[in-house]
Design a protein around this motif. Structure first.
Motif, PDB file in Angstrom:
ATOM      1  N   PRO A   5      37.404  33.024  25.698  1.00  0.00           N
ATOM      2  CA  PRO A   5      37.144  32.375  26.992  1.00  0.00           C
ATOM      3  C   PRO A   5      35.574  32.234  27.345  1.00  0.00           C
ATOM      4  O   PRO A   5      35.081  33.189  26.691  1.00  0.00           O
ATOM      5  N   GLY A  84      36.894  31.966  31.765  1.00  0.00           N
ATOM      6  CA  GLY A  84      37.951  33.166  31.716  1.00  0.00           C
ATOM      7  C   GLY A  84      37.503  34.544  32.109  1.00  0.00           C
ATOM      8  O   GLY A  84      38.241  35.632  32.048  1.00  0.00           O
ATOM      9  N   MET A 129      40.807  30.850  37.707  1.00  0.00           N
ATOM     10  CA  MET A 129      41.770  31.728  36.867  1.00  0.00           C
ATOM     11  C   MET A 129      43.110  31.993  37.125  1.00  0.00           C
ATOM     12  O   MET A 129      44.076  32.173  36.199  1.00  0.00           O
ATOM     13  N   GLY A 135      45.851  28.130  36.571  1.00  0.00           N
ATOM     14  CA  GLY A 135      44.666  28.616  35.323  1.00  0.00           C
ATOM     15  C   GLY A 135      45.647  29.542  34.528  1.00  0.00           C
ATOM     16  O   GLY A 135      46.673  29.657  34.309  1.00  0.00           O
ATOM     17  N   GLY A 138      42.609  35.662  33.431  1.00  0.00           N
ATOM     18  CA  GLY A 138      41.077  36.154  33.164  1.00  0.00           C
ATOM     19  C   GLY A 138      40.889  37.403  33.470  1.00  0.00           C
ATOM     20  O   GLY A 138      41.638  38.321  33.948  1.00  0.00           O
TER      21      GLY A 138
END
Length: 247
Positions: A5, A84, A129, A135, A138
């Motif tokens: 990410p 991320g 996230m 999301g 993360g």
């Protein structure tokens, strides 16, 4: 191979932040290098990363301003795709004076950047996230300090107080968002050779008893941040990793 990410690093134009940006980029992360005022320094880091084959963008914004934080995330995602990872590194050390002599304006600005800024950035990261918001999950890494535990050197007590707040935030937020796919941890550096620390401060820290008898380097702190951002620490959350030469 799973694509890594994009990671936003606040205060990424110098010191520990710059070392974090460089290391993340060498490991394949696209990096958003945040800066508050030194666009030239941030662009230099970006140019260095790109010259080495990495992907990076400079994004300006004062973390103490919620609107600027939101705009910073929008700009980073427009350039690099979904964020991320967040490294809350931006911070001030404040005035070097005994507590009774600390100016009110300096204390307020110190908390605005170190505490409120960390919270505002974490809020934006969670909104993007969190699996509860659609999301992919993360990792958030907050940069604290051993001052949170030791109280700081004489003259920087308010700074130590801000880092205590950062560590409380780290644990509380980790508990709150763990089931939403977000890990939240912190790195607590000891005295580190950067432009934020004077020679006198480094000498004072060594005299107080660093078992390894030296100050740390920014690159050593970056290694701990990398581990916490990465899948290598996938079962770690709510933890403070101390990188302090034994203090």
């Amino acid at each position: 191979m799973t694509q890594l990410p994009a990671v936003l690093v606040t205060g990424g134009s110098r010191g520990i932040g710059a070392a974090i940006c460089r290391l993340l980029a060498t490991k394949g992360y696209a990096v958003a290098v945040n800066y508050a005022s030194r666009a030239d320094a941030a662009e230099a880091i970006v140019a260095e990363i790109k010259a080495a084959g990495g992907q990076a963008v400079a994004v300006g914004g004062d973390v103490a301003d919620p609107a600027a934080v939101a705009a910073m995330f929008v700009a980073a995602e427009a350039a690099l795709g979904p964020i991320g990872g967040l490294v809350n590194n931006a911070g001030l050390i404040g005035a070097n004076a005994k507590l009774e002599n600390q100016p009110q304006a300096d204390i307020e600005r110190l908390f605005a950047v170190n505490v409120y800024g960390t919270i505002y950035c974490a809020q934006e990261a969670v909104r993007r996230m969190s699996k509860a918001h659609g999301g992919a999950g993360g990792s958030i890494v907050n940069v604290s300090s051993v001052a949170a535990r030791l109280g700081g050197l004489s003259g920087v007590v308010p700074y130590a107080a801000t880092k205590g707040a950062v560590e409380s935030l780290t644990k509380g937020l980790a508990n709150e968002v763990a089931r939403d796919g977000i890990r939240v941890n912190a790195v607590a550096p000891g005295m580190t050779a950067t432009d934020m620390t004077t020679i006198e401060m480094r000498e004072q820290a060594q005299k107080t008893g660093i078992p390894m008898a030296r100050v740390g380097e920014a690159e050593e702190i970056a290694e701990a941040v990398l581990w916490l951002i990465s899948p290598a620490s996938s079962y770690v959350t709510g933890t403070v990793v101390t990188v302090s030469g034994g203090r």
